[in-house]
Design an enzyme around this catalytic site. Sequence first.
Site, mmCIF file in Angstrom:
data_model
loop_
_atom_site.group_PDB
_atom_site.id
_atom_site.type_symbol
_atom_site.label_atom_id
_atom_site.label_comp_id
_atom_site.label_asym_id
_atom_site.label_seq_id
_atom_site.Cartn_x
_atom_site.Cartn_y
_atom_site.Cartn_z
ATOM 1 C CB ILE A 127 7.244 -23.904 20.025
ATOM 2 C CG1 ILE A 127 7.284 -22.436 19.604
ATOM 3 C CG2 ILE A 127 6.246 -24.681 19.192
ATOM 4 C CD1 ILE A 127 7.959 -22.225 18.254
ATOM 5 C CG ASP A 128 8.103 -19.215 22.431
ATOM 6 O OD1 ASP A 128 8.749 -19.629 21.448
ATOM 7 O OD2 ASP A 128 7.324 -18.251 22.369
ATOM 8 N N GLY A 171 11.505 -17.088 19.946
ATOM 9 C CA GLY A 171 11.786 -16.823 21.354
ATOM 10 C C GLY A 171 11.637 -15.343 21.586
ATOM 11 N NE ARG A 172 6.214 -11.752 20.696
ATOM 12 C CZ ARG A 172 6.129 -10.480 20.299
ATOM 13 N NH1 ARG A 172 6.256 -9.489 21.172
ATOM 14 N NH2 ARG A 172 5.906 -10.180 19.051
ATOM 15 C CD GLU A 222 10.588 -14.341 17.779
ATOM 16 O OE1 GLU A 222 10.311 -14.045 16.616
ATOM 17 O OE2 GLU A 222 9.808 -14.965 18.527
ATOM 18 N NE ARG A 266 26.004 -15.352 1.933
ATOM 19 C CZ ARG A 266 27.023 -14.603 1.531
ATOM 20 N NH1 ARG A 266 27.549 -13.712 2.352
ATOM 21 N NH2 ARG A 266 27.515 -14.741 0.310
ATOM 22 C CG HIS A 272 5.860 -19.063 11.147
ATOM 23 N ND1 HIS A 272 6.347 -17.873 10.690
ATOM 24 C CD2 HIS A 272 5.010 -18.770 12.155
ATOM 25 C CE1 HIS A 272 5.808 -16.877 11.381
ATOM 26 N NE2 HIS A 272 4.993 -17.397 12.284
ATOM 27 N NE ARG A 275 3.719 -21.279 15.431
ATOM 28 C CZ ARG A 275 3.389 -19.980 15.362
ATOM 29 N NH1 ARG A 275 4.035 -19.102 16.110
ATOM 30 N NH2 ARG A 275 2.430 -19.566 14.577
HETATM 31 O O1 F6P Z 1 4.367 -19.392 19.751
HETATM 32 C C1 F6P Z 1 5.110 -18.310 20.242
HETATM 33 C C2 F6P Z 1 5.943 -17.790 19.144
HETATM 34 O O2 F6P Z 1 6.629 -18.871 18.662
HETATM 35 C C3 F6P Z 1 6.930 -16.664 19.502
HETATM 36 O O3 F6P Z 1 8.211 -17.122 19.819
HETATM 37 C C4 F6P Z 1 6.908 -15.799 18.270
HETATM 38 O O4 F6P Z 1 7.183 -14.459 18.565
HETATM 39 C C5 F6P Z 1 5.502 -15.955 17.805
HETATM 40 O O5 F6P Z 1 5.116 -17.262 18.140
HETATM 41 C C6 F6P Z 1 5.315 -15.695 16.325
HETATM 42 O O6 F6P Z 1 4.073 -16.210 15.924
HETATM 43 P P1 F6P Z 1 3.134 -15.636 14.772
HETATM 44 O O7 F6P Z 1 4.031 -15.123 13.693
HETATM 45 O O8 F6P Z 1 2.349 -16.812 14.355
HETATM 46 O O9 F6P Z 1 2.288 -14.587 15.382
#
Ligand code: F6P
Length: 343
Positions: A127-128, A171-172, A222, A266, A272, A275
Amino acid sequence: MRIGLMTSGGDCPGLNAVIRGAVLHGIKSFGHDFVGFRDGWRGVVEGDIMELPRQSVRGLARQGGTILGTSRTNPFDGPQGGPENIAKVLEANGIDAVVAIGGEGTLAGAKRLADAGLPVVGVPKTIDNDLQATDYTFGFDTAVSIATDAMDRIRTTGESHHRCMVAEVMGRHVGWIALHSGMAAGAHAILIPEFRESMEQVSEWVREVHDRGRSPLVVVAEGFIPDNREEAIAGKGVEASGRPRLGGIGEYVTHEIEDITGIETRNTILGHIQRGGAPTGFDRVLATRLGIAAVTMASEQQWGKMCALRGTDVVRVDFAEALDGLKAVPRDRYDEAKELFGR
Ligand code: F6P
């Protein structure tokens, strides 16, 4: 041919559409039969498989998640991991090819196995949207549309209460979801991992909007790192893979804005939800096309490659090309969005 499909890493709307496209095309065009490995590489390593006859994929294009299950297992970890063991599992089950459907981590594992001589092809998913060598990954459009819808809702309650609203999205390492959903929702600031901003600057954008009588919306990925910090906020333990679980930046930004501006603020973490559920039409089409392409590649024994989207064409690329760093948001795309911050 007997082909094994597996889905690995974080799940993603469209995974089931890939499985359906692959199975229908493989059966109809080549007479292949299909199995699924349960829970990503774990199922491959342990030989945990399920048959995938034609009727098992009925109606799957619109279904979220993955019927195969997923995990973040590394195929090289543990006493059972590694190419020799996996080759034995494939032989014992009469499997001639593996289609690995996954993101960067999954495809890195797939590359190592293909380099060791195993019959593996790949399908990119995340998804990223952070994979190189493909213009878009399925799941991204769905995530953006869910996040945009959520922000539209966040804005109406923000306007009623004259508050600043912060939305934390996934978005890690890259900010594509934040950039696109933020632009779509008309956010007044978008904060992404690729570029630092100070909380004073963010507060300035917020103040400009608030002074005009509007409710400011700040979107933060994130993995965003404010310019006074060394690294992303990760106060939620570690994932199974050992990497830190990110989260908390939305809360941090919210407090900073409130402290600096005095405007009631706020935070909402979309998490999730981004996703979950059914894929958009765009993602169903892309995922279906990639499923078809992956089976054609396996039929032609194009090991070590994955299918990808270039413009509107589905093409083949080497794993190495796809794994050449992450596809980050380029400076000009961020500056373009920035033109409207505080506006
Ligand atoms: O799919 C990648 C991602 O959406 C990242 O952006 C996020 O850090 C990670 O998944 C979190 O996924 P989970 O909590 O399932 O490990």
